[in-house]
Scaffold this motif. Structure first.
Motif, PDB file in Angstrom:
ATOM      1  N   LEU A  33       0.787  -1.409   0.074  1.00  0.00           N
ATOM      2  CA  LEU A  33       0.028  -0.121   0.015  1.00  0.00           C
ATOM      3  C   LEU A  33       0.930   1.211  -0.001  1.00  0.00           C
ATOM      4  O   LEU A  33       0.625   2.107  -0.844  1.00  0.00           O
ATOM      5  N   LEU A  34       1.798   1.318   0.924  1.00  0.00           N
ATOM      6  CA  LEU A  34       2.918   2.593   0.952  1.00  0.00           C
ATOM      7  C   LEU A  34       3.385   2.722  -0.256  1.00  0.00           C
ATOM      8  O   LEU A  34       3.748   3.574  -0.859  1.00  0.00           O
ATOM      9  N   ALA A  35       3.789   1.649  -1.160  1.00  0.00           N
ATOM     10  CA  ALA A  35       4.414   1.727  -2.545  1.00  0.00           C
ATOM     11  C   ALA A  35       3.559   2.405  -3.456  1.00  0.00           C
ATOM     12  O   ALA A  35       3.938   2.839  -4.434  1.00  0.00           O
ATOM     13  N   LEU A  36       2.182   1.892  -3.247  1.00  0.00           N
ATOM     14  CA  LEU A  36       1.364   2.566  -4.393  1.00  0.00           C
ATOM     15  C   LEU A  36       0.814   4.053  -4.263  1.00  0.00           C
ATOM     16  O   LEU A  36       0.373   4.530  -5.311  1.00  0.00           O
ATOM     17  N   ALA A  37       0.910   4.327  -3.087  1.00  0.00           N
ATOM     18  CA  ALA A  37       0.361   5.592  -2.653  1.00  0.00           C
ATOM     19  C   ALA A  37       1.096   6.804  -2.148  1.00  0.00           C
ATOM     20  O   ALA A  37       2.430   6.572  -2.093  1.00  0.00           O
ATOM     21  N   ARG A  38       0.689   8.069  -2.419  1.00  0.00           N
ATOM     22  CA  ARG A  38       1.679   9.209  -1.540  1.00  0.00           C
ATOM     23  C   ARG A  38       1.725   8.986  -0.046  1.00  0.00           C
ATOM     24  O   ARG A  38       2.787   9.109   0.611  1.00  0.00           O
ATOM     25  N   GLU A  39       0.520   8.528   0.605  1.00  0.00           N
ATOM     26  CA  GLU A  39       0.754   8.214   2.149  1.00  0.00           C
ATOM     27  C   GLU A  39      -0.246   7.278   2.500  1.00  0.00           C
ATOM     28  O   GLU A  39      -1.445   7.218   1.817  1.00  0.00           O
ATOM     29  N   THR A  40      -0.162   6.573   3.631  1.00  0.00           N
ATOM     30  CA  THR A  40      -0.937   5.693   4.250  1.00  0.00           C
ATOM     31  C   THR A  40      -1.131   5.784   5.593  1.00  0.00           C
ATOM     32  O   THR A  40       0.019   6.360   6.369  1.00  0.00           O
ATOM     33  N   HIS A  41      -2.124   5.484   6.257  1.00  0.00           N
ATOM     34  CA  HIS A  41      -2.536   5.568   7.501  1.00  0.00           C
ATOM     35  C   HIS A  41      -3.223   4.454   8.201  1.00  0.00           C
ATOM     36  O   HIS A  41      -4.550   4.135   7.744  1.00  0.00           O
ATOM     37  N   ALA A  42      -2.645   3.704   8.711  1.00  0.00           N
ATOM     38  CA  ALA A  42      -3.286   2.411   9.586  1.00  0.00           C
ATOM     39  C   ALA A  42      -4.097   3.020  10.657  1.00  0.00           C
ATOM     40  O   ALA A  42      -3.271   3.216  11.675  1.00  0.00           O
ATOM     41  N   VAL A  43      -5.172   2.892  10.885  1.00  0.00           N
ATOM     42  CA  VAL A  43      -6.034   3.107  11.899  1.00  0.00           C
ATOM     43  C   VAL A  43      -6.860   1.917  12.403  1.00  0.00           C
ATOM     44  O   VAL A  43      -7.700   1.081  11.532  1.00  0.00           O
ATOM     45  N   ALA A  52      -9.505   0.893  13.597  1.00  0.00           N
ATOM     46  CA  ALA A  52     -10.858   1.249  13.679  1.00  0.00           C
ATOM     47  C   ALA A  52     -11.669   0.078  14.453  1.00  0.00           C
ATOM     48  O   ALA A  52     -12.520   0.591  15.451  1.00  0.00           O
ATOM     49  N   ALA A  53     -11.575  -1.211  14.158  1.00  0.00           N
ATOM     50  CA  ALA A  53     -12.455  -1.939  14.839  1.00  0.00           C
ATOM     51  C   ALA A  53     -12.155  -2.314  16.428  1.00  0.00           C
ATOM     52  O   ALA A  53     -12.822  -2.342  17.245  1.00  0.00           O
ATOM     53  N   ASP A  54     -10.762  -2.251  16.625  1.00  0.00           N
ATOM     54  CA  ASP A  54     -10.373  -2.257  18.043  1.00  0.00           C
ATOM     55  C   ASP A  54     -10.790  -1.025  18.742  1.00  0.00           C
ATOM     56  O   ASP A  54     -11.376  -0.936  19.955  1.00  0.00           O
ATOM     57  N   ILE A  55     -10.832   0.047  18.133  1.00  0.00           N
ATOM     58  CA  ILE A  55     -11.310   1.387  18.898  1.00  0.00           C
ATOM     59  C   ILE A  55     -12.811   1.371  19.102  1.00  0.00           C
ATOM     60  O   ILE A  55     -13.245   1.626  20.266  1.00  0.00           O
ATOM     61  N   ALA A  56     -13.335   0.707  18.016  1.00  0.00           N
ATOM     62  CA  ALA A  56     -14.710   0.649  18.068  1.00  0.00           C
ATOM     63  C   ALA A  56     -15.299  -0.139  19.278  1.00  0.00           C
ATOM     64  O   ALA A  56     -16.161   0.244  20.151  1.00  0.00           O
ATOM     65  N   MET A  57     -14.534  -1.234  19.535  1.00  0.00           N
ATOM     66  CA  MET A  57     -14.869  -2.059  20.715  1.00  0.00           C
ATOM     67  C   MET A  57     -14.497  -1.648  21.959  1.00  0.00           C
ATOM     68  O   MET A  57     -15.352  -1.680  22.898  1.00  0.00           O
ATOM     69  N   GLU A  58     -13.524  -0.730  21.879  1.00  0.00           N
ATOM     70  CA  GLU A  58     -13.148   0.012  23.420  1.00  0.00           C
ATOM     71  C   GLU A  58     -14.143   0.894  23.644  1.00  0.00           C
ATOM     72  O   GLU A  58     -14.504   1.205  25.004  1.00  0.00           O
ATOM     73  N   VAL A  59     -14.820   1.668  22.790  1.00  0.00           N
ATOM     74  CA  VAL A  59     -15.742   2.757  23.083  1.00  0.00           C
ATOM     75  C   VAL A  59     -17.091   2.243  23.015  1.00  0.00           C
ATOM     76  O   VAL A  59     -18.193   2.855  23.813  1.00  0.00           O
ATOM     77  N   GLY A  60     -17.456   0.606  22.888  1.00  0.00           N
ATOM     78  CA  GLY A  60     -18.617   0.171  23.318  1.00  0.00           C
ATOM     79  C   GLY A  60     -19.451  -0.698  22.145  1.00  0.00           C
ATOM     80  O   GLY A  60     -20.394  -1.244  22.760  1.00  0.00           O
ATOM     81  N   ASP A  61     -19.180  -0.461  20.977  1.00  0.00           N
ATOM     82  CA  ASP A  61     -19.962  -0.885  19.880  1.00  0.00           C
ATOM     83  C   ASP A  61     -19.062  -1.157  18.777  1.00  0.00           C
ATOM     84  O   ASP A  61     -18.394  -0.437  17.949  1.00  0.00           O
ATOM     85  N   ILE A  64     -17.501   4.731  11.615  1.00  0.00           N
ATOM     86  CA  ILE A  64     -17.419   6.107  12.362  1.00  0.00           C
ATOM     87  C   ILE A  64     -16.007   6.432  12.911  1.00  0.00           C
ATOM     88  O   ILE A  64     -15.730   7.716  12.719  1.00  0.00           O
ATOM     89  N   VAL A  65     -15.426   5.587  13.423  1.00  0.00           N
ATOM     90  CA  VAL A  65     -14.032   5.828  13.713  1.00  0.00           C
ATOM     91  C   VAL A  65     -13.177   6.038  12.612  1.00  0.00           C
ATOM     92  O   VAL A  65     -12.506   7.313  12.492  1.00  0.00           O
ATOM     93  N   LEU A  66     -13.313   5.676  11.376  1.00  0.00           N
ATOM     94  CA  LEU A  66     -12.501   5.833  10.196  1.00  0.00           C
ATOM     95  C   LEU A  66     -13.151   7.152   9.880  1.00  0.00           C
ATOM     96  O   LEU A  66     -12.269   7.963   9.081  1.00  0.00           O
ATOM     97  N   LEU A  67     -14.231   7.468   9.708  1.00  0.00           N
ATOM     98  CA  LEU A  67     -14.832   8.695   9.283  1.00  0.00           C
ATOM     99  C   LEU A  67     -14.012   9.901  10.308  1.00  0.00           C
ATOM    100  O   LEU A  67     -13.672  11.208   9.670  1.00  0.00           O
ATOM    101  N   GLY A  68     -14.055   9.780  11.562  1.00  0.00           N
ATOM    102  CA  GLY A  68     -13.179  10.678  12.408  1.00  0.00           C
ATOM    103  C   GLY A  68     -11.653  10.754  11.769  1.00  0.00           C
ATOM    104  O   GLY A  68     -11.421  11.813  11.597  1.00  0.00           O
ATOM    105  N   SER A 116     -12.406   9.291  18.853  1.00  0.00           N
ATOM    106  CA  SER A 116     -11.405   8.588  18.891  1.00  0.00           C
ATOM    107  C   SER A 116     -10.697   8.281  17.806  1.00  0.00           C
ATOM    108  O   SER A 116      -9.320   8.066  17.638  1.00  0.00           O
ATOM    109  N   GLY A 117     -11.299   8.517  16.604  1.00  0.00           N
ATOM    110  CA  GLY A 117     -10.647   8.203  15.391  1.00  0.00           C
ATOM    111  C   GLY A 117      -9.885   9.354  14.872  1.00  0.00           C
ATOM    112  O   GLY A 117      -8.986   9.499  14.283  1.00  0.00           O
ATOM    113  N   CYS A 118     -10.482  10.737  15.407  1.00  0.00           N
ATOM    114  CA  CYS A 118      -9.592  11.760  15.320  1.00  0.00           C
ATOM    115  C   CYS A 118      -8.542  11.757  15.887  1.00  0.00           C
ATOM    116  O   CYS A 118      -7.333  12.120  15.418  1.00  0.00           O
ATOM    117  N   SER A 119      -8.444  11.258  17.260  1.00  0.00           N
ATOM    118  CA  SER A 119      -7.360  11.268  17.922  1.00  0.00           C
ATOM    119  C   SER A 119      -6.271  10.340  17.666  1.00  0.00           C
ATOM    120  O   SER A 119      -5.130  10.583  17.583  1.00  0.00           O
TER     121      SER A 119
END
Length: 210
Positions: A129-139, A141-150, A156-160, A197-200
């Motif tokens: 992915l990094l070779a194909l693109a200008r920049e990549t960001h691994a977030v 999201a599923a782990d964060i969502a479980m931490e916040v309760g759902d 929504i994490v990825l939208l943040g 949390s996605g923003c953070s």
């Protein structure tokens, strides 16, 4: 309505059935439309109810109506809910100016779980992915969502995270406002936490890579 870096701005939101990526694309496209942009949305579905591919093309312009399908190699932003699906889309649509946000947590197909197929190491997916693109960001999201309760709030994490991406047509405030229009009660509170949390997660990353 702020000036777009590219016109049309081409975005792909991809994942597998049941991950909420269609809702994410609908939230993004309807928010952009409400702000006065011209928005075209096209969606393709695999065997989505069985965990097949689901992909949305979102094309945004200040003044013109464009066709719904993004030409190969012309995506500016890719939001991926599953790493291998993200890579499949990047191979076809990314270029050296593309920015990618994705959840690196694999969702293994049935064939992999049964031992009939193999799934590439996530580290290899990330490198390609990094070779194909200008920049990549691994977030994560599923782990964060479980931490916040759902776990369903991963979209929504990825939208943040997307709202913090340089070149995003939507600000954190603009996307945050629409949550109150789509959710109520406890669901609203969980999604607000997921979004923040996605923003953070993006703010903590700082740089342009994994």
């Amino acid at each position: 309505m702020k000036k777009l870096k590219f016109d049309p701005l081409n975005m792909i939101i991809c994942g597998i059935g049941g991950q909420g990526n269609v809702l994410a694309s609908e939230i993004v496209s309807s928010t952009l439309n409400d702000m006065g942009y011209r928005v075209a949305v096209g969606e393709t579905y695999g065997a989505s109810q069985r965990g097949g591919s689901v992909m949305s093309h979102v094309r945004v312009s200040e003044t013109e109506d464009f066709g719904v399908l993004i030409p190969s190699g012309e995506a500016h932003i890719i939001i991926g809910f599953e790493p291998l699906e993200t890579l499949r889309m990047a191979r076809q649509y990314a270029n050296k100016e593309t920015m990618i946000i994705y959840d690196p947590r694999p969702v293994y197909p049935l064939g992999v779980l049964q031992g009939n197929q193999t799934y590439p190491p996530v580290e290899e997916i990330s490198k390609e992915l990094l070779a194909l693109a200008r920049e990549t960001h691994a977030v994560h999201a599923a782990d964060i969502a479980m931490e916040v309760g759902d776990s369903r709030a991963a979209n929504i994490v990825l939208l943040g995270a997307f709202s913090r991406l340089p070149g995003s047509p939507l600000s954190t405030g603009e996307l945050s406002e629409i949550l109150a229009q789509r959710f109520q009660g406890e669901a609203l509170e969980i999604n607000r936490k997921a979004f923040a949390s996605g923003c953070s997660a993006m703010d903590l990353k700082g740089g342009n890579h994994q």
